[in-house]
Structures are given as structure tokens and as C-alpha cells.
Design a protein around this motif. Structure first.
Motif, PDB file in Angstrom:
ATOM      1  N   SER A 131      39.390  51.515  52.924  1.00 60.62           N
ATOM      2  CA  SER A 131      40.692  52.103  52.576  1.00 60.62           C
ATOM      3  C   SER A 131      41.711  51.052  52.138  1.00 60.62           C
ATOM      4  CB  SER A 131      41.240  52.918  53.751  1.00 60.62           C
ATOM      5  OG  SER A 131      41.400  52.102  54.895  1.00 60.62           O
ATOM      6  N   MET A 132      41.763  49.914  52.824  1.00 56.61           N
ATOM      7  CA  MET A 132      42.733  48.887  52.462  1.00 56.61           C
ATOM      8  C   MET A 132      42.438  48.281  51.088  1.00 56.61           C
ATOM      9  SD  MET A 132      45.092  48.833  54.638  1.00 56.61           S
ATOM     10  CE  MET A 132      45.912  47.330  54.117  1.00 56.61           C
ATOM     11  N   LEU A 133      41.133  48.111  50.775  1.00 56.16           N
ATOM     12  CA  LEU A 133      40.768  47.592  49.459  1.00 56.16           C
ATOM     13  C   LEU A 133      41.211  48.559  48.360  1.00 56.16           C
ATOM     14  CD1 LEU A 133      37.187  45.991  49.545  1.00 56.16           C
ATOM     15  CD2 LEU A 133      39.387  44.873  49.206  1.00 56.16           C
ATOM     16  N   PHE A 134      40.980  49.848  48.585  1.00 57.67           N
ATOM     17  CA  PHE A 134      41.358  50.829  47.569  1.00 57.67           C
ATOM     18  C   PHE A 134      42.870  50.995  47.480  1.00 57.67           C
ATOM     19  CE2 PHE A 134      36.931  51.662  47.305  1.00 57.67           C
ATOM     20  CZ  PHE A 134      36.744  52.269  46.070  1.00 57.67           C
ATOM     21  N   HIS A 135      43.552  50.707  48.565  1.00 58.71           N
ATOM     22  CA  HIS A 135      45.013  50.712  48.509  1.00 58.71           C
ATOM     23  C   HIS A 135      45.520  49.516  47.691  1.00 58.71           C
ATOM     24  CE1 HIS A 135      49.057  51.750  49.783  1.00 58.71           C
ATOM     25  NE2 HIS A 135      49.256  50.470  50.051  1.00 58.71           N
ATOM     26  N   GLN A 136      44.841  48.378  47.861  1.00 62.03           N
ATOM     27  CA  GLN A 136      45.236  47.166  47.155  1.00 62.03           C
ATOM     28  C   GLN A 136      44.911  47.238  45.660  1.00 62.03           C
ATOM     29  OE1 GLN A 136      43.635  43.616  48.923  1.00 62.03           O
ATOM     30  NE2 GLN A 136      44.589  42.233  47.427  1.00 62.03           N
ATOM     31  N   TYR A 137      43.769  47.880  45.341  1.00 61.35           N
ATOM     32  CA  TYR A 137      43.301  47.934  43.944  1.00 61.35           C
ATOM     33  C   TYR A 137      43.248  49.379  43.471  1.00 61.35           C
ATOM     34  CZ  TYR A 137      41.860  43.196  45.189  1.00 61.35           C
ATOM     35  OH  TYR A 137      41.848  41.901  45.612  1.00 61.35           O
ATOM     36  N   GLN A 138      44.384  50.025  43.401  1.00 60.46           N
ATOM     37  CA  GLN A 138      44.438  51.435  43.045  1.00 60.46           C
ATOM     38  C   GLN A 138      44.164  51.647  41.550  1.00 60.46           C
ATOM     39  OE1 GLN A 138      47.681  53.804  44.671  1.00 60.46           O
ATOM     40  NE2 GLN A 138      48.170  52.169  46.125  1.00 60.46           N
ATOM     41  N   GLY A 139      43.494  52.753  41.275  1.00 57.09           N
ATOM     42  CA  GLY A 139      43.275  53.136  39.879  1.00 57.09           C
ATOM     43  C   GLY A 139      42.306  52.257  39.136  1.00 57.09           C
ATOM     44  N   THR A 140      41.290  51.715  39.829  1.00 56.99           N
ATOM     45  CA  THR A 140      40.293  50.870  39.170  1.00 56.99           C
ATOM     46  C   THR A 140      39.262  51.757  38.477  1.00 56.99           C
ATOM     47  OG1 THR A 140      40.563  49.142  40.847  1.00 56.99           O
ATOM     48  CG2 THR A 140      38.578  49.052  39.480  1.00 56.99           C
ATOM     49  N   PRO A 141      39.228  51.775  37.144  1.00 58.64           N
ATOM     50  CA  PRO A 141      38.317  52.682  36.432  1.00 58.64           C
ATOM     51  C   PRO A 141      36.977  52.034  36.124  1.00 58.64           C
ATOM     52  CG  PRO A 141      39.793  51.671  34.872  1.00 58.64           C
ATOM     53  CD  PRO A 141      40.123  51.066  36.220  1.00 58.64           C
ATOM     54  N   ILE A 142      35.999  52.871  35.835  1.00 65.56           N
ATOM     55  CA  ILE A 142      34.736  52.393  35.279  1.00 65.56           C
ATOM     56  C   ILE A 142      34.835  52.566  33.767  1.00 65.56           C
ATOM     57  CG2 ILE A 142      32.238  52.740  35.134  1.00 65.56           C
ATOM     58  CD1 ILE A 142      32.415  53.954  37.973  1.00 65.56           C
ATOM     59  N   VAL A 143      34.890  51.455  33.063  1.00 65.00           N
ATOM     60  CA  VAL A 143      34.920  51.490  31.599  1.00 65.00           C
ATOM     61  C   VAL A 143      33.510  51.241  31.094  1.00 65.00           C
ATOM     62  CG1 VAL A 143      35.824  50.402  29.517  1.00 65.00           C
ATOM     63  CG2 VAL A 143      37.315  50.723  31.505  1.00 65.00           C
ATOM     64  N   ARG A 144      33.026  52.160  30.288  1.00 62.68           N
ATOM     65  CA  ARG A 144      31.654  52.061  29.800  1.00 62.68           C
ATOM     66  C   ARG A 144      31.546  51.032  28.674  1.00 62.68           C
ATOM     67  NH1 ARG A 144      29.903  58.172  28.573  1.00 62.68           N
ATOM     68  NH2 ARG A 144      28.070  57.060  27.795  1.00 62.68           N
ATOM     69  N   ASP A 145      30.350  50.451  28.528  1.00 58.93           N
ATOM     70  CA  ASP A 145      30.086  49.629  27.355  1.00 58.93           C
ATOM     71  C   ASP A 145      30.177  50.516  26.113  1.00 58.93           C
ATOM     72  OD1 ASP A 145      29.708  47.295  28.793  1.00 58.93           O
ATOM     73  OD2 ASP A 145      27.558  47.619  29.048  1.00 58.93           O
ATOM     74  N   PHE A 146      30.395  49.883  24.965  1.00 57.61           N
ATOM     75  CA  PHE A 146      30.759  50.637  23.770  1.00 57.61           C
ATOM     76  C   PHE A 146      29.593  51.377  23.114  1.00 57.61           C
ATOM     77  CE2 PHE A 146      34.161  47.117  23.221  1.00 57.61           C
ATOM     78  CZ  PHE A 146      34.934  47.710  24.212  1.00 57.61           C
ATOM     79  N   ASN A 147      28.345  50.978  23.437  1.00 58.17           N
ATOM     80  CA  ASN A 147      27.179  51.565  22.776  1.00 58.17           C
ATOM     81  C   ASN A 147      25.962  51.431  23.698  1.00 58.17           C
ATOM     82  OD1 ASN A 147      24.623  50.910  20.950  1.00 58.17           O
ATOM     83  ND2 ASN A 147      25.951  52.270  19.768  1.00 58.17           N
TER      84      ASN A 147
END
Length: 289
Positions: A102-118
Motif C-alpha cells: 500500500s505504501m509503495l502504491f501511495h508513493q507511486y500513484q498512477g503508474t501505467p503499463i505502456v505497451r511496446d509500439f509493435n
């Protein structure tokens, strides 16, 4: 020139995504102006699309623009899928508030998974990068793309599988590929060209079936398939327990004297289903910073 805007449904840390993308010297980024140029293959054309953050992590808004006036809907849908803007990261955040992370996700909020382009580019990259340190891995993939790919409007496109399939192993050995890595890259490309390996078809399969299908290809082991699932397909529930970075992050988080075993990591990660990929990315981020 056309331009469209998109409002994401929850928090989205685009600046972190830019930092992560900037590890790859082939990707054109301006962190200060908060944009990245995305190379997009269309049926008969190659175009470069600029994606720019117009909002904040808490209120994310993005603009998508291109000089290519045709296929706007196709291009926009492709970009939306790469950055996974439809995923509500607030839901992920709330899930992990009930966990030991929980503390890690509080510290790093909104971390997305960005896909490779192809899909093909991503598979080539993870094959090239396997069992190498990050610096040399990117050196090799950059040499590969700049030798056999194509530069369009300042952005690099990976070579087509048809181009790679025609290479000799010695061509890649001259770029400092090992013999085996040269074989894996070229032979896998030949399978794709011959129709024995359909990445688009495989991408639609359940995770375990992807592991089985790709795992049968010479030179593609579990680490490679897991990374392709995570970064090419953007799967939510992937946890590469054997990854050294993950183990080091958990060693630090759990305040251990030595790295935890793969079995211990896998067992603990079961508690983070169905969002294990976000746990992995956030753990990586905790040691990157």
C-alpha cells in the motif's frame, strides 16, 4: 495536421512513462515538453504520431497529433491501446491499499503499463535483450534497428520480419550479436514470414496458451515470453518472479539480507492477483528511483 484529445478515467503518471521510455535511445522524447513520438505502421505507410501530456497525473489529458490525414480513427485507437488510457488506475490503486504494498502504491500513484509500439518489434527487442545488462542490450537493439530499420521524420522503425529473415547470421555477428542470439532473431523472423508464427493470432490467446505457443520457439524462454506478455500485450496479471530487479526490490522492501527465492516471490505474488503486473512495475520503479 490533425489533433485529438483524450481524458483518462483515473490517475496516470505520464511523466514516469516518458522516463521509462527514454531508456530506449531509439525512442524520440522530450521530457520537458512532455511528448513522445510513436512510430505507427499502417497497411501501406509508416507515420509518426506525437503523443503529448496536456494535464496532470491527477487529471490526465492527452493530445494525439499527426501530419497523416488518413486513417485517423485507426491511428487514434492504436495509440489509445498502447498507452492503455481506458484502464482506470484508481481501481488498481484502491486494490493495493489493502495489501502490504500500500505504501509503495501511495508513493507511486498512477503508474501505467505502456505497451511496446509493435508486436514484432517487441519480440525482437526482448530476444535481443535476454541475458544481457541493460546498457549493452540497448546498444545491440539500437545497432540492429539503425542498420536494418528505417528512420521516418526523426523516429526509428524496426526492420520488417521479411528483411530480417533474409539476413545471414554473420550479418548480426558483425553487430556483436552472439551466434545463438543471431540465430534466434533470424530464425524467429523466418517463422513469422513463413506463417508458422502469427503474433496477432497469439496475442489474443489466454496467457498460459501464449506461454506454451511462444515457449516452443527455439531461443524463447519463460523470461522472454513474460516480458512480451507484459510489454507487448499489456497483460494485467503477469509477475516475472525470476527477474533479478523484482527480487532486489522485494529484498529492499522486505528488509532481507539476501534476495528472496523465486518460489517465495511467486507465492507472495498470488495475493496481488488480478493486478500482478502493476505490482511488478511499481516494484521496478521503487528501485529505479
Amino acid at each position: 495536421m490533425w489533433k485529438e484529445y483524450y481524458h483518462a478515467p483515473g490517475m496516470y503518471d505520464f511523466d514516469y512513462s516518458l522516463r521509462r521510455l527514454s531508456m530506449d535511445p531509439l525512442i524520440r522524447i522530450n521530457s520537458k515538453e512532455r511528448w513522445v513520438d510513436v512510430p505507427v505502421r499502417l497497411e501501406n505507410d509508416k507515420v509518426v504520431v506525437r503523443v503529448k501530456a496536456e494535464g496532470t497525473t491527477e487529471k490526465p489529458v492527452f493530445s494525439v497529433m499527426s501530419d497523416h490525414d488518413e486513417n485517423q480513427d485507426v491511428i487514434f485507437e492504436h495509440i489509445r491501446n498502447i498507452f492503455q488510457w481506458d484502464k482506470d488506475l484508481d481501481e488498481v490503486h484502491q486494490f493495493f491499499q489493502q495489501s502490504e504494498l500500500s505504501m509503495l502504491f501511495h508513493q507511486y500513484q498512477g503508474t501505467p503499463i505502456v505497451r511496446d509500439f509493435n508486436l514484432y518489434d517487441s519480440l525482437m527487442k526482448v530476444i535481443i535483450h535476454q541475458q544481457l545488462n541493460m546498457k549493452f542490450a540497448f546498444t545491440l537493439s539500437t545497432r540492429f534497428v539503425q542498420k536494418y530499420g528505417e528512420e521516418v521524420d526523426g523516429s526509428w522503425f524496426y526492420p520488417e520480419p521479411e528483411t530480417v529473415a533474409k539476413l545471414n547470421y554473420e550479418d548480426l555477428r558483425e553487430l556483436q550479436f552472439s551466434q545463438r542470439k543471431a540465430e534466434y532473431v533470424i530464425d524467429t523472423s523466418k517463422k513469422i514470414v513463413d506463417g508458422d508464427l502469427d503474433l496477432q493470432e497469439i496475442s489474443k490467446l489466454p496467457t498460459e496458451d501464449v506461454m506454451k505457443r511462444l515457449g516452443k520457439v527455439r531461443g524463447i524462454g519463460p523470461w522472454t515470453v513474460e516480458n512480451w506478455l507484459l510489454f507487448a500485450l499489456g497483460r494485467d496479471d503477469l509477475f516475472p518472479a525470476a527477474d533479478i530487479g523484482i527480487q532486489n526490490a522485494l529484498k529492499k522492501w522486505w528488509q532481507m539480507d539476501k534476495k528472496p527465492s523465486k518460489d517465495d516471490v511467486e507465492k507472495k505474488a498470488e495475493e496481488w492477483t488480478p493486478y500482478r503486473s502493476y505490482a511488478a512495475l511499481t516494484l521496478w520503479r521503487s528501485i529505479e528511483d
